[in-house]
Design a protein around this motif. Structure first.
Motif, PDB file in Angstrom:
ATOM      1  N   GLU A   1      31.513  -9.753  19.749  1.00 41.11           N
ATOM      2  CA  GLU A   1      31.674  -8.341  20.385  1.00 41.11           C
ATOM      3  C   GLU A   1      30.654  -7.646  19.711  1.00 41.11           C
ATOM      4  OE1 GLU A   1      33.422  -6.995  22.585  1.00 41.11           O
ATOM      5  OE2 GLU A   1      34.602  -9.067  22.724  1.00 41.11           O
ATOM      6  N   ALA A   2      29.828  -6.999  20.522  1.00 43.04           N
ATOM      7  CA  ALA A   2      28.742  -5.929  20.004  1.00 43.04           C
ATOM      8  C   ALA A   2      29.053  -5.060  18.963  1.00 43.04           C
ATOM      9  CB  ALA A   2      28.221  -5.194  21.355  1.00 43.04           C
ATOM     10  N   GLY A   3      28.332  -4.905  17.925  1.00 37.38           N
ATOM     11  CA  GLY A   3      28.710  -4.109  16.818  1.00 37.38           C
ATOM     12  C   GLY A   3      29.758  -4.568  15.819  1.00 37.38           C
TER      13      GLY A   3
ATOM     14  N   TRP B   1      25.453  -5.222  26.966  1.00 38.48           N
ATOM     15  CA  TRP B   1      24.540  -5.941  25.985  1.00 38.48           C
ATOM     16  C   TRP B   1      25.487  -6.888  25.175  1.00 38.48           C
ATOM     17  CZ3 TRP B   1      19.502  -3.823  24.259  1.00 38.48           C
ATOM     18  CH2 TRP B   1      18.880  -3.042  25.335  1.00 38.48           C
ATOM     19  N   CYS B   2      24.671  -7.864  24.787  1.00 39.32           N
ATOM     20  CA  CYS B   2      25.231  -8.576  23.610  1.00 39.32           C
ATOM     21  C   CYS B   2      24.346  -9.386  22.759  1.00 39.32           C
ATOM     22  CB  CYS B   2      26.124  -9.682  24.342  1.00 39.32           C
ATOM     23  SG  CYS B   2      25.141 -11.012  24.901  1.00 39.32           S
ATOM     24  N   TRP B   3      24.755  -9.518  21.547  1.00 36.65           N
ATOM     25  CA  TRP B   3      23.740 -10.149  20.553  1.00 36.65           C
ATOM     26  C   TRP B   3      23.691 -11.513  20.892  1.00 36.65           C
ATOM     27  CZ3 TRP B   3      20.346  -7.786  17.891  1.00 36.65           C
ATOM     28  CH2 TRP B   3      20.657  -6.588  17.285  1.00 36.65           C
ATOM     29  N   THR B   4      22.510 -12.325  20.554  1.00 36.41           N
ATOM     30  CA  THR B   4      22.329 -13.700  20.787  1.00 36.41           C
ATOM     31  C   THR B   4      20.991 -13.909  19.769  1.00 36.41           C
ATOM     32  OG1 THR B   4      22.032 -15.662  22.240  1.00 36.41           O
ATOM     33  CG2 THR B   4      20.760 -13.443  22.613  1.00 36.41           C
ATOM     34  N   TYR B   5      20.723 -15.137  20.042  1.00 34.06           N
ATOM     35  CA  TYR B   5      19.524 -15.637  18.898  1.00 34.06           C
ATOM     36  C   TYR B   5      18.093 -15.909  19.912  1.00 34.06           C
ATOM     37  CZ  TYR B   5      23.300 -16.165  15.541  1.00 34.06           C
ATOM     38  OH  TYR B   5      24.548 -15.786  14.933  1.00 34.06           O
ATOM     39  N   LEU B   6      17.065 -15.603  19.230  1.00 32.62           N
ATOM     40  CA  LEU B   6      15.828 -15.815  19.872  1.00 32.62           C
ATOM     41  C   LEU B   6      15.834 -17.266  20.440  1.00 32.62           C
ATOM     42  CD1 LEU B   6      13.250 -14.544  20.583  1.00 32.62           C
ATOM     43  CD2 LEU B   6      12.371 -15.509  18.688  1.00 32.62           C
ATOM     44  N   GLY B   7      16.316 -18.257  19.743  1.00 31.00           N
ATOM     45  CA  GLY B   7      16.131 -19.636  20.335  1.00 31.00           C
ATOM     46  C   GLY B   7      17.223 -20.056  21.319  1.00 31.00           C
TER      47      GLY B   7
ATOM     48  N   GLN C   1       7.173   3.049  17.543  1.00 31.96           N
ATOM     49  CA  GLN C   1       8.271   2.042  16.888  1.00 31.96           C
ATOM     50  C   GLN C   1       9.446   2.995  17.014  1.00 31.96           C
ATOM     51  OE1 GLN C   1       7.260  -0.848  16.269  1.00 31.96           O
ATOM     52  NE2 GLN C   1       8.804  -0.920  14.565  1.00 31.96           N
ATOM     53  N   ALA C   2       9.268   4.299  17.088  1.00 33.35           N
ATOM     54  CA  ALA C   2      10.741   5.036  17.589  1.00 33.35           C
ATOM     55  C   ALA C   2      10.976   4.941  18.910  1.00 33.35           C
ATOM     56  CB  ALA C   2      10.620   6.501  17.309  1.00 33.35           C
ATOM     57  N   ILE C   3      10.368   4.686  20.077  1.00 38.04           N
ATOM     58  CA  ILE C   3      10.571   4.312  21.284  1.00 38.04           C
ATOM     59  C   ILE C   3      10.998   3.145  21.271  1.00 38.04           C
ATOM     60  CG2 ILE C   3       9.513   3.965  23.452  1.00 38.04           C
ATOM     61  CD1 ILE C   3       7.507   6.266  22.868  1.00 38.04           C
ATOM     62  N   LEU C   4      10.495   2.012  20.815  1.00 37.87           N
ATOM     63  CA  LEU C   4      11.194   0.776  20.626  1.00 37.87           C
ATOM     64  C   LEU C   4      12.343   0.615  20.092  1.00 37.87           C
ATOM     65  CD1 LEU C   4       7.701  -1.443  19.716  1.00 37.87           C
ATOM     66  CD2 LEU C   4       9.003  -1.375  21.764  1.00 37.87           C
ATOM     67  N   LYS C   5      12.605   1.299  18.865  1.00 30.39           N
ATOM     68  CA  LYS C   5      13.978   1.383  18.387  1.00 30.39           C
ATOM     69  C   LYS C   5      14.843   1.881  19.415  1.00 30.39           C
ATOM     70  CE  LYS C   5      16.387   3.085  14.214  1.00 30.39           C
ATOM     71  NZ  LYS C   5      17.340   3.892  14.957  1.00 30.39           N
ATOM     72  N   SER C   6      14.680   3.069  20.070  1.00 34.57           N
ATOM     73  CA  SER C   6      15.512   3.451  21.034  1.00 34.57           C
ATOM     74  C   SER C   6      15.754   2.340  22.185  1.00 34.57           C
ATOM     75  CB  SER C   6      15.069   4.887  21.800  1.00 34.57           C
ATOM     76  OG  SER C   6      15.765   5.190  22.796  1.00 34.57           O
ATOM     77  N   ALA C   7      14.763   1.784  22.714  1.00 34.84           N
ATOM     78  CA  ALA C   7      14.818   0.768  23.653  1.00 34.84           C
ATOM     79  C   ALA C   7      15.860  -0.265  23.297  1.00 34.84           C
ATOM     80  CB  ALA C   7      13.542   0.180  24.162  1.00 34.84           C
ATOM     81  N   PHE C   8      15.758  -0.800  22.237  1.00 32.30           N
ATOM     82  CA  PHE C   8      16.723  -1.925  21.846  1.00 32.30           C
ATOM     83  C   PHE C   8      17.875  -1.774  21.156  1.00 32.30           C
ATOM     84  CE2 PHE C   8      12.291  -3.416  22.217  1.00 32.30           C
ATOM     85  CZ  PHE C   8      12.455  -4.457  23.337  1.00 32.30           C
ATOM     86  N   GLU C   9      18.072  -0.117  21.142  1.00 32.56           N
ATOM     87  CA  GLU C   9      19.459   0.008  20.739  1.00 32.56           C
ATOM     88  C   GLU C   9      20.208   0.511  21.964  1.00 32.56           C
ATOM     89  OE1 GLU C   9      18.942   3.262  17.911  1.00 32.56           O
ATOM     90  OE2 GLU C   9      18.758   2.100  16.016  1.00 32.56           O
ATOM     91  N   GLY C  10      19.477   0.541  23.118  1.00 35.09           N
ATOM     92  CA  GLY C  10      20.290   0.760  24.479  1.00 35.09           C
ATOM     93  C   GLY C  10      20.360   2.100  24.836  1.00 35.09           C
TER      94      GLY C  10
ATOM     95  N   PRO D   1      18.081 -12.578  15.332  1.00 33.44           N
ATOM     96  CA  PRO D   1      19.252 -12.160  16.294  1.00 33.44           C
ATOM     97  C   PRO D   1      18.338 -11.237  17.196  1.00 33.44           C
ATOM     98  CG  PRO D   1      19.420 -11.400  13.851  1.00 33.44           C
ATOM     99  CD  PRO D   1      18.316 -12.184  13.884  1.00 33.44           C
ATOM    100  N   PHE D   2      18.782 -11.251  18.398  1.00 39.44           N
ATOM    101  CA  PHE D   2      18.120 -10.647  19.766  1.00 39.44           C
ATOM    102  C   PHE D   2      19.203 -10.089  20.419  1.00 39.44           C
ATOM    103  CE2 PHE D   2      16.432 -10.232  23.705  1.00 39.44           C
ATOM    104  CZ  PHE D   2      15.381 -10.158  23.610  1.00 39.44           C
ATOM    105  N   PRO D   3      18.947  -8.547  20.760  1.00 44.57           N
ATOM    106  CA  PRO D   3      19.913  -7.730  21.508  1.00 44.57           C
ATOM    107  C   PRO D   3      19.493  -7.751  23.002  1.00 44.57           C
ATOM    108  CG  PRO D   3      18.039  -6.375  20.552  1.00 44.57           C
ATOM    109  CD  PRO D   3      17.782  -7.903  20.199  1.00 44.57           C
ATOM    110  N   LEU D   4      20.236  -8.688  23.812  1.00 40.96           N
ATOM    111  CA  LEU D   4      20.220  -8.922  25.325  1.00 40.96           C
ATOM    112  C   LEU D   4      20.823  -7.860  26.060  1.00 40.96           C
ATOM    113  CD1 LEU D   4      18.717 -10.876  27.067  1.00 40.96           C
ATOM    114  CD2 LEU D   4      21.034 -12.247  27.077  1.00 40.96           C
TER     115      LEU D   4
END
Length: 512
Positions: free
Chosen positions: A11-13, A25-31, A464-473, A169-172
Motif C-alpha cells: 500500500e502507498a505510504g 499511485w503505487c511504489w515500485t522499483y526502477l528495475g 526542485q520544489a516543482i519536481l517534489k510536488s510532481a512526484f508527491e502527486g 524506489p519509484f513513485p508510479l
C-alpha cells in the motif's frame, strides 16, 4: 526499506517507502519499469565500424540535453552487427553510469530516435504504460539519492552500481496522470528557463556595464561634468614634472636606484585625453618589480615568509586561502615584501587573463610575491586606486594581451614591456573623484550581481520544489477514472513476454 514486498502489492505510504502517495499511485522499483540495455564501444581500429557511420553513438559528453537525437559520433550498421554495440529504441531513458561528472550530477536524457551507447551508459526502455519522460524527470529529482545510495566504491572513476539503481524506489502514477505531470512540468520549466535566460542576459549587461565604467573612468568620460565645475590648479603634466623632479633628487642623493632610460612615449596613435590630462609610461608613474623565482634551495631556511602567486591574485581580489612559503633573506625581504597600496598583476596567464590585477591592502608584514607576478608601486602623490582602475581597464580591453609573449599556451608580460605601456595621468583631484565615482558604480553593480545570483539560486530551488510536488502527486489533480498504476503493474507481470531490445539486424532495427 523492505525489498521483499512486491511493490504493486504494498500500500502507498506504508512502512519503508519514502513518502505517502495519492490514490491511484503505487511504489515500485526502477528495475521493474522496462527492459535494460548496456552500452558497448566498437573497436576504433576497425575503420568499417566508424567510417561514414549513420547510427548515433551516445557517450557522456552528449548527455547535456534532455532529448538525445543526433550525435557528433556515429557508427556503422556493421559495427552494431559485429561488435558489443546494441540498438536502443526510441523513447528510451539514457543514464550515465560511469564518469567524473557523477561527483555532482546524474545525467539523464530521453532518445527521440534509435541510438547506440558507449560502455559508460545504460538505457531503460519503459514498458507500455510507462511514460519515459516521467521516468527521466523523476531521476533528475532523485539525483542526490542516486549518487548517495547507488554509487560504486573502490573505483578511480565515479560510477553507479546497476543493481542498486534498479532497486531505486519509484513513485508510479496512472498513465494519464503521468502525461499530465510531464506536460505541466514542461510548461513550468519553460517559464523558469525564460526567467533564467533573462537573468543571464542581465548578468551579461552587468559585465558590459563593468567594462564600460572602467573605460569611462580612465578616459575622462566619467568626470566630464565634474571637470566643467572644477578647474584643477595642477594638471597631469604638472604632476609628471613633479614626479620626475623628485625622482631625480632622490637619485642624486643615492636614495633610489637610477631608473633605466626608456624611449619617449609616442602619442601619435593614442586617443586624445581631456584637458589637464597627460600621457606617460607606466615606468614614469611607478616602480615595477618582478617577483622572486622559486628554487629548491628556497623551500626551507631561517627566514620563511608567505608569498603570493597567480593562484592568489584575481581581479580586484586577493585570495589568501592557499598561500605557500619560501625562504627570503633580509635583503630579499626588503625587495619583495608587499606594502599597502602595492598592485600585483599576473605576469604569466592565459592570454585573456594576462595582467589580472589586485591591490595589497593589508598592513600585515612579511608577505612577498613570486616571479609569476609583477608588482607596481605608485609614486606619490599618484593615487594607487586610480592606477588599479587603469590596469583593470587594460585587462578587459586586451591591452596587456597585445604586449604578451606566448609560450606553450601561456602568455607572459615582461616587466620591460609592462613598463613601457602608456598610462593616462589626470590631475590628483580628478583622480580622487574618478576613484569615488567608479567605486560607487562598481559597488552598485556588485549588489545587483548578488541579487541576480540569488534569483538564479531561487530558480534552481524552485525547479526542485516543482519536481517534489510532481512526484508527491500534488502538482496536477488526480482523476478517479484513471486506471490505477497498480493495475498497470499487474498487467505487466501477467504478460507472457516483455519487449526486448534487438541486438543486431539492419531491417529489424529500422522497423523499431
Amino acid at each position: 526499506m523492505d525489498m521483499t514486498v512486491a511493490p504493486a502489492e504494498q500500500e502507498a505510504g506504508s512502512g519503508g517507502w519514502p513518502w505517502e502517495l495519492p490514490a491511484g499511485w503505487c511504489w515500485t522499483y526502477l528495475g521493474e519499469l522496462g527492459a535494460w540495455t548496456g552500452g558497448g564501444t566498437p573497436s576504433k581500429a576497425n575503420k568499417s565500424f566508424w567510417s561514414n557511420g549513420t547510427v548515433p553513438w551516445v557517450s557522456p559528453k552528449d548527455m547535456k540535453a534532455d532529448i538525445i537525437g543526433d550525435t557528433e559520433d556515429k557508427i556503422t550498421i556493421d559495427a552494431v552487427e559485429n561488435s558489443s554495440a546494441k540498438y536502443v529504441r526510441i523513447a528510451s531513458v539514457l543514464m550515465v553510469l560511469r564518469s567524473g561528472i557523477l561527483r555532482h550530477s546524474f545525467p539523464v536524457a530521453v532518445t527521440d530516435r534509435i541510438v547506440t551507447l558507449n560502455q559508460d551508459l545504460r538505457a531503460l526502455t519503459p514498458f507500455e504504460g510507462i511514460d519515459p519522460t516521467f521516468v527521466a524527470r523523476y531521476l533528475k529529482f532523485a539525483t542526490k539519492r542516486v549518487l548517495e545510495d547507488c554509487s560504486k566504491d573502490g573505483t578511480t572513476v565515479n560510477s553507479i552500481e546497476v543493481s542498486a539503481l534498479e532497486r531505486l524506489p519509484f513513485p508510479l502514477a496512472p498513465l494519464p496522470e503521468q502525461h499530465r505531470v510531464v506536460n505541466r512540468l514542461d510548461a513550468l520549466f519553460t517559464e523558469i528557463s525564460e526567467g533564467e535566460a533573462a537573468l543571464a542576459e542581465a548578468r551579461k549587461g552587468l559585465e558590459t556595464f563593468h567594462r564600460a565604467l572602467l573605460k569611462a573612468a580612465v578616459t575622462g568620460e566619467l568626470t566630464r561634468d565634474w571637470r566643467e565645475k572644477n578647474k584643477p590648479v595642477k594638471t597631469g603634466h604638472d604632476l609628471l614634472a613633479r614626479i620626475k623632479a623628485e625622482r631625480a633628487a632622490q637619485t642624486s642623493k643615492g636614495r633610489r636606484k637610477r631608473m633605466q632610460d626608456t624611449e619617449p612615449l609616442n602619442t601619435t596613435d593614442l586617443p586624445e585625453l581631456p584637458e589637464g590630462w597627460a600621457w606617460a609610461l607606466v615606468a614614469d608613474v611607478g616602480s615595477v618589480q618582478l617577483g622572486r623565482q622559486r628554487a629548491p634551495q628556497h623551500h626551507q631556511g631561517e627566514n620563511m615568509h608567505p608569498y603570493l602567486r597567480v593562484a592568489n591574485v584575481f581581479e580586484n581580489r586577493i585570495d589568501l586561502n592557499d598561500v605557500k612559503e619560501m625562504n627570503f633573506s633580509p635583503a630579499e625581504l626588503e625587495t619583495f615584501e608587499l606594502t599597502p597600496g602595492d598592485i600585483l598583476l599576473n605576469e604569466g596567464q592565459t592570454p585573456d587573463l594576462l595582467g589580472r590585477s589586485a591591490m595589497w591592502r593589508s598592513a600585515e608584514r612579511g608577505f612577498c610575491f613570486q616571479n609569476t607576478l609583477l608588482r607596481f608601486r605608485a609614486i606619490e602623490p599618484l593615487e594607487p586606486e586610480f592606477c588599479l582602475l587603469v590596469f583593470r581597464h587594460y585587462l578587459h580591453a586586451k591591452r596587456f594581451k597585445r604586449e604578451s609573449q606566448i609560450t606553450t599556451n601561456i602568455a607572459h608580460l615582461s616587466s620591460g614591456r609592462f613598463s613601457t605601456i602608456e598610462f593616462p595621468v589626470p590631475p590628483i583631484e580628478e583622480q580622487k573623484e574618478i576613484v569615488r565615482l567608479t567605486q560607487h558604480g562598481l559597488a552598485s553593480a556588485a549588489d545587483t550581481r548578488i541579487l541576480l545570483d540569488s534569483q538564479l539560486s531561487d530558480a534552481a530551488r524552485l525547479h526542485q520544489a516543482i519536481l517534489k510536488s510532481a512526484f508527491e502527486g500534488t502538482l496536477v489533480p488526480q482523476d478517479p477514472a484513471d486506471e490505477p498504476a497498480s493495475v498497470v503493474l499487474a498487467h505487466l507481470k501477467a504478460a507472457p513476454s516483455r519487449a526486448t531490445i534487438p541486438r543486431r539486424g539492419r531491417k529489424r532495427a529500422v522497423r523499431e
